[in-house]
Design an enzyme around this catalytic site. Structure first.
Site: not given
Ligand code: NDP
Length: 448
Positions: A128, A168
């Site tokens: 990671k 991510d």
């Molecule tokens: P994105 O950047 O596309 O979206 C993240 C979302 O979560 C946004 O809506 C963001 O809001 C919100 N968010 C991020 N940080 C915080 C926080 N500290 N508090 C509240 N809301 C938050 O990321 P992903 O959708 O790719 O990832 C989301 C989760 O899924 C993570 O935990 C990631 O590790 C996990 N994941 C992702 C994978 C992938 O393929 N993308 C695979 C497996 C797991 P804002 O825009 O306001 O920051």
């Protein structure tokens, strides 16, 4: 030997070696406690120090990422890559760009990735990376300059047979494009398999964008089917509105569920008519706006400040898809009091240890992240396969493989839970099933 005392000792060493890294401690604690019955049955893992070794990264890189902003000012961020375990394949795991990124976050994510990747059944190790760079409010040019600087160091540590990063939080198609461009320039070689999540016109895989969210719903459906139930007609609450959230909403709706809420880090939207996912996509993927703007398109939806309050909405299925520790004990209690029947983790470690315990004690069907969100990395591995054979599979072909992988993950986690006397506890089942494959490979390789 008392195996609980043995893993407790290992945990104490982890805490001593990684002081103050609470997220990493949390991830390790959960896995170690699950492994006690396996170690009782397989003392050879103890003799060979498999657990002592698995909690220590094979390598961790930290580096300076200097770049120049649009005002000509020099900015400095910190970059990380943890190469945690390569027993069953090249290190594989995403890059996160978020101001909260530090060594603890990267290590917890890298550690969990070992077991998740193993569960997919595909030959990928755990890694990671990321940086404390905040892409919010930055111009495309600034993001490009940051990505180029980041890759100028990272390129010497990665490779299609060494370590394959992906996206991510904060890293989507735009960032992967800039990172790949810089890698290609530095290496003077078109190594398509060095990064996944690439654009479709330069080596990406169909279904990769949708994979984590779709995979999450395939997993939930399988989990509900086991109890003679299904997601059809269920009320669903999703947190986040990024890549994972959007495609989880889309697939849940396709299967007949009603998704009434989603969020970002500032607040959440409640739409009793069902979330209009096309609007969320436009706001987040194209315009990079706040979720609050949803109200401009749906006047009768509600917006509430405070992202964690999304869990106060009554629902049958809760899907945390934003970030770590977003469901604490009190949110878990509210969900249970409101009659939630299933919780599945789209995000990594979104439930605290206390929240997870509460869901399990109250017989809520619980899909842990390592199993439930493994669809993203699984399709990343399928992207690597397509890059190697220099062919592209159709959307339907990849989607079908994804579905089968998610079903297999459920079956394997469920069987492991049963075998070790913890029926229906998919947390323990996923940890054990993921661990055993890696542990056996580590045994085969000797003490290295
Ligand atoms: P994105 O950047 O596309 O979206 C993240 C979302 O979560 C946004 O809506 C963001 O809001 C919100 N968010 C991020 N940080 C915080 C926080 N500290 N508090 C509240 N809301 C938050 O990321 P992903 O959708 O790719 O990832 C989301 C989760 O899924 C993570 O935990 C990631 O590790 C996990 N994941 C992702 C994978 C992938 O393929 N993308 C695979 C497996 C797991 P804002 O825009 O306001 O920051």
């Amino acid at each position: 030997m008392n195996m609980q005392s043995y893993v407790n000792e290992i945990f104490e060493t982890v805490k001593k070696r990684n002081p103050g890294e609470s997220e990493f401690h949390q991830a390790v604690k959960e896995v170690l406690d699950s492994l006690v019955p396996v170690l009782e049955k397989h003392p050879e893992y103890v003799t060979e120090g498999v657990v002592d070794r698995i909690v220590e990264p094979e390598r961790m890189i930290m580096f300076r990422v200097p770049w120049v902003d649009d005002n000509g000012k020099v900015q400095v961020n910190r970059g990380f890559r943890v190469q945690f375990n390569s027993a069953i394949g090249p290190y594989k795991g995403g890059l996160r760009l978020h101001p909260s990124v530090n060594g603890s976050i990267i290590k917890f994510l890298g550690f969990e990735q070992i077991f998740k990747n193993s569960l997919t059944g595909l030959p990928i190790g755990g890694g990671k990376g990321g940086s404390d760079f905040d892409p919010k409010g930055k111009s495309d040019r600034e993001v490009m300059r940051f990505c180029q600087s980041f890759m100028s160091e990272l390129y010497r540590h990665i490779g299609q047979f060494t370590d394959v990063p992906a996206g991510d939080i904060g890293v989507g198609g735009r960032e992967i494009g800039y990172l790949f461009g810089q890698y290609k320039k530095l290496k003077n070689s078109y190594d398509a398999g060095v990064l996944t999540g690439k654009g479709l016109n330069y080596g990406g895989s169909l279904t990769r964008t949708e994979a984590t969210g779709y995979g999450l719903i395939y997993f939930v459906e399988r989990m509900l089917n086991e109890k003679g139930n299904s997601i059809k007609d269920k009320t669903v609450v999703v947190s986040g509105s990024g890549n994972v959230a959007i495609y989880a909403i889309q697939k849940a709706q396709e299967l007949g569920a009603k998704v009434v809420a989603c969020s970002d880090s500032a607040g959440y939207i409640y739409d009793k008519n069902g979330i209009d996912v096309e609007i969320v996509k436009r706001l987040k993927e194209v315009e990079r706006k706040r979720i609050k703007e949803y109200l401009n398109y749906h006047k009768d939806a509600e917006y509430h400040e405070g992202s964690t309050d999304v869990w106060t909405i009554k629902c049958d299925v809760a899907l945390p898809c934003a970030t770590q520790n977003e469901i604490d004990e009190s949110s878990a209690k509210t969900l249970i009091d409101n009659g939630v029947i299933a919780v599945a983790e789209g995000a990594n470690m979104p439930s605290t240890l206390e929240a997870t315990e509460l869901f399990l004690e109250n017989n809520v069907l619980f899909g842990p992240a390592k199993a439930a969100n493994a669809g993203g990395v699984a399709v990343s591995a399928l992207e690597m396969s397509q890059n190697s054979i220099r062919l592209s599979w159709t959307f339907e072909e990849v989607d079908e493989k994804l579905k089968q992988i998610m079903i297999n993950i459920y079956e394997n986690a469920s069987a492991a839970a049963k075998e070790y006397g913890k029926e229906d506890n998919l947390v323990v089942g996923a940890n054990i099933a993921g661990f055993k494959k890696v542990a056996d490979a580590m045994m085969a390789h000797g003490v290295i």
